[in-house]
Scaffold this motif. Structure first.
Motif: not given
Length: 172
Positions: A11-22, A40-50
């Motif tokens: 598995a390669i988890p997508l880091i696509e949310s702020l909680p996942a980054a932690y 690094a799921a960049r677009w989804d991650f940015k949306a999560s931060v917002f």
């Protein structure tokens, strides 16, 4: 599921949310031998931060298209940490997706290729080993920066493999 007895799923988890980054190290630990890396799921991650900070009156965020992984320190640091976590745990850091689709207009394709190349050069220099593309048309453009850097003998520095060098902090 009909898998052969010697079959293995990684598995390669997508880091696509702020909680996942932690929790990146926790993901790799929980998956144990089935962990291949992090993406690094960049677009989804940015949306999560917002999403997490949209209603915070103390936060002011630029337009999401102005938040670039190469120039926005907070986002860049998160993904440098992703690389460090992967390197620390002998996992594969995968860069974000180049979302451009091919066009019949050669100028659009040239602009997309320049943007993709800039992103992938940045990712390669941060220690990512490859990234995704939304369409096979851009595969070579996206792959070349990784091949060029690694083909020249470049390897990540020991500092790049220490997640403590990349703390996750939202500065106000």
């Amino acid at each position: 599921l009909g898998l052969p007895s010697n079959g293995e799923i990684r598995a390669i988890p997508l880091i696509e949310s702020l909680p996942a980054a932690y929790r990146m190290e926790e993901f790799l630990h929980a998956l144990g031998p089935y962990a291949a890396g992090l993406n690094a799921a960049r677009w989804d991650f940015k949306a999560s931060v917002f999403e997490y900070y949209l209603n915070d009156p103390d936060s002011v965020w630029p337009d999401r298209f102005g938040v670039d992984i190469k120039t926005t320190a907070f986002v860049a640091n998160i993904f440098r940490r992703l690389v460090a976590v992967c390197l620390k745990h002998n996992a594969v850091p995968i860069g974000g997706m180049a979302t451009a689709l091919p066009s019949r207009d050669p100028e659009v394709n040239e602009a997309a290729a320049a943007s993709i190349r800039a992103d992938k050069v940045w990712e390669a220099n941060q220690g990512f080993i490859r990234g995704w593309v939304a369409h096979i048309f851009h595969m070579k453009t996206a792959a070349d920066p990784f091949k060029e850097l690694r083909g020249g003998g470049w390897v990540p520095s020991p500092e790049m493999a220490d997640p403590d060098n990349f703390p996750i902090r939202i500065e106000r």
